[in-house]
Design an enzyme around this catalytic site. Structure first.
Site, mmCIF file in Angstrom:
data_model
loop_
_atom_site.group_PDB
_atom_site.id
_atom_site.type_symbol
_atom_site.label_atom_id
_atom_site.label_comp_id
_atom_site.label_asym_id
_atom_site.label_seq_id
_atom_site.Cartn_x
_atom_site.Cartn_y
_atom_site.Cartn_z
ATOM 1 N N GLU A 279 -1.859 7.676 8.801
ATOM 2 C CA GLU A 279 -0.404 7.452 8.833
ATOM 3 C C GLU A 279 0.212 7.985 10.127
ATOM 4 O O GLU A 279 1.181 7.437 10.625
ATOM 5 C CB GLU A 279 0.266 8.141 7.624
ATOM 6 N N TYR B 90 -0.420 8.480 -2.173
ATOM 7 C CA TYR B 90 -0.537 8.273 -3.618
ATOM 8 C C TYR B 90 -1.650 9.169 -4.193
ATOM 9 O O TYR B 90 -1.660 9.462 -5.385
ATOM 10 C CB TYR B 90 -0.895 6.821 -3.936
ATOM 11 N N GLY B 91 -2.596 9.510 -3.327
ATOM 12 C CA GLY B 91 -3.795 10.224 -3.790
ATOM 13 C C GLY B 91 -3.488 11.541 -4.482
ATOM 14 O O GLY B 91 -4.299 12.050 -5.249
ATOM 15 N N ASP C 153 0.870 -1.177 0.000
ATOM 16 C CA ASP C 153 0.000 0.000 0.000
ATOM 17 C C ASP C 153 0.903 1.222 0.000
ATOM 18 O O ASP C 153 2.117 1.111 0.228
ATOM 19 C CB ASP C 153 -0.897 -0.021 1.259
ATOM 20 N N SER C 154 0.306 2.383 -0.204
ATOM 21 C CA SER C 154 1.071 3.627 -0.097
ATOM 22 C C SER C 154 1.583 3.825 1.322
ATOM 23 O O SER C 154 2.452 4.662 1.549
ATOM 24 C CB SER C 154 0.186 4.812 -0.475
ATOM 25 N N ASN D 149 -6.598 1.075 -3.111
ATOM 26 C CA ASN D 149 -7.540 1.345 -4.202
ATOM 27 C C ASN D 149 -6.905 2.237 -5.261
ATOM 28 O O ASN D 149 -7.080 2.031 -6.458
ATOM 29 C CB ASN D 149 -8.791 2.034 -3.653
ATOM 30 N N THR D 150 -6.153 3.233 -4.800
ATOM 31 C CA THR D 150 -5.567 4.210 -5.719
ATOM 32 C C THR D 150 -4.536 3.530 -6.617
ATOM 33 O O THR D 150 -4.519 3.752 -7.833
ATOM 34 C CB THR D 150 -4.914 5.342 -4.896
ATOM 35 N N CYS E 63 -10.930 3.504 0.185
ATOM 36 C CA CYS E 63 -9.476 3.623 0.400
ATOM 37 C C CYS E 63 -9.169 2.730 1.584
ATOM 38 O O CYS E 63 -9.919 2.714 2.573
ATOM 39 C CB CYS E 63 -9.134 5.078 0.703
ATOM 40 N N THR E 64 -8.066 1.987 1.495
ATOM 41 C CA THR E 64 -7.817 0.978 2.530
ATOM 42 C C THR E 64 -7.386 1.590 3.872
ATOM 43 O O THR E 64 -7.338 0.886 4.876
ATOM 44 C CB THR E 64 -6.761 -0.035 2.052
ATOM 45 N N HIS E 65 -7.083 2.879 3.883
ATOM 46 C CA HIS E 65 -6.821 3.530 5.180
ATOM 47 C C HIS E 65 -8.118 3.742 5.968
ATOM 48 O O HIS E 65 -8.091 3.815 7.190
ATOM 49 C CB HIS E 65 -6.157 4.896 4.971
HETATM 50 N N1 DGL Z 1 -4.709 3.183 0.991
HETATM 51 C C1 DGL Z 1 -4.672 3.907 -0.253
HETATM 52 C C2 DGL Z 1 -5.948 3.633 -1.035
HETATM 53 O O1 DGL Z 1 -6.593 2.617 -0.796
HETATM 54 C C3 DGL Z 1 -4.356 5.337 0.000
HETATM 55 C C4 DGL Z 1 -3.796 6.046 -1.188
HETATM 56 C C5 DGL Z 1 -3.038 7.282 -0.852
HETATM 57 O O2 DGL Z 1 -1.900 7.155 -0.385
HETATM 58 O O3 DGL Z 1 -3.555 8.389 -1.090
HETATM 59 O O4 DGL Z 1 -6.337 4.355 -1.907
#
Ligand code: DGL
Length: 263
Positions: free
Chosen positions: A152, A43-44, A11-12, A75-76, A184-186
């Site tokens: 984070e 990543y967003g 993940d990011s 997801n991103t 988003c997985t966060h």
């Molecule tokens: N967990 C990422 C997602 O599911 C976050 C992406 C990000 O870093 O913006 O989109």
């Protein structure tokens, strides 16, 4: 007997731990390598090309570690990079798909909200998913800058996190949404705080468990041995490994030993 190859999960940052915990619950026998790309988070706010470059570097690293399958627990990154990864590598990739279809099935009001990152909403992939499943349902999308950073930093229910959640979610509820997709997985780590803000009558959906089922379906079944050894877990961060140990350990629910990722 040779150890089964691990699976890679990335993940990011730390959000993918919400997916890893579902995988670990479904398949406690699977050894895992988790990469938090926290040095490049979020990543967003990045372009698709930048996200593809990161996904490629991490994939190379995970394959070098012997991963037999890779979960893009973001997801991103899935939206930006999973097709590229599948076209360039032979290992199976499991990506995220926001829970739009189950949300459309669950709504009673006929309105759902989709919370996601700016990059996830910038391309047309998520909008195509919505168009495929929406039927007569009204779907309101909401980019949520700042939420990934709050997770984070380990701030799951402080005043700033609550302010952002209220700003993003309450207008959707006011517009009649009775289901919110955590795209988003966060965001599953903010579930309790968000539930407190939107109050009763609103369902919050994510797809971590569905991804765990998909992973399970792609791998040979767990071998039935008495006293199954505990899966080995390895942790890497392209940011600060100590931050991963402190905050990631809290999100994961157990202490972890993180190593620096140079990729
Ligand atoms: N967990 C990422 C997602 O599911 C976050 C992406 C990000 O870093 O913006 O989109």
């Amino acid at each position: 007997m040779a150890e089964p190859a691990p699976i890679g999960v990335f993940d990011s940052g730390l959000g993918g731990l919400s997916v890893l915990r579902e995988i670990a619950a479904k398949r406690p026998d699977l050894s895992t390598i988790y990469v938090a790309d926290s040095g490049y988070c979020p990543y967003g706010a990045k372009s698709a090309d930048q996200i593809i470059a990161r996904a490629e570097a991490i994939t190379e690293f995970l394959l070098g570690q012997g991963a037999q399958l890779i979960v893009v627990a973001c997801n991103t990154a899935t939206i930006a990079a999973v097709e590229y990864l599948r076209a360039h590598y032979s290992v199976p990739f499991v990506g995220m798909e926001p829970a739009v279809k189950p949300a459309v099935a669950a709504t009673r009001s006929g309105v759902i909200g989709v919370l996601a990152t700016g990059a996830a909403l910038a391309g047309d992939k998520l909008h195509r998913l919505i168009d495929r499943h929406r039927g007569e349902v009204r779907v309101i999308t909401q980019p949520c800058p700042g939420l990934v950073e709050q997770v984070e930093h380990g701030d799951l229910d402080g005043p700033e996190t609550r302010r952002l959640l209220a700003e993003y979610a309450l207008p959707l509820v006011a517009a009649g949404a009775d289901v919110l997709v955590l795209g988003c997985t966060h965001y599953p780590f903010l579930r309790a705080t968000l539930a407190d803000i939107v109050r009763t009558g609103v369902t919050l959906l994510d797809t971590g468990e569905a991804v765990a089922r998909r992973v399970d379906s792609l791998l040979p079944p767990a071998s039935v041995v008495i006293g199954v050894p505990t899966a080995a877990r390895r942790w890497f961060s392209s940011g600060d490994p100590m931050q991963m140990e402190a905050i990631g350990g809290r999100l994961w629910g157990a202490s972890l030993r993180a190593q620096p990722l140079v990729a």
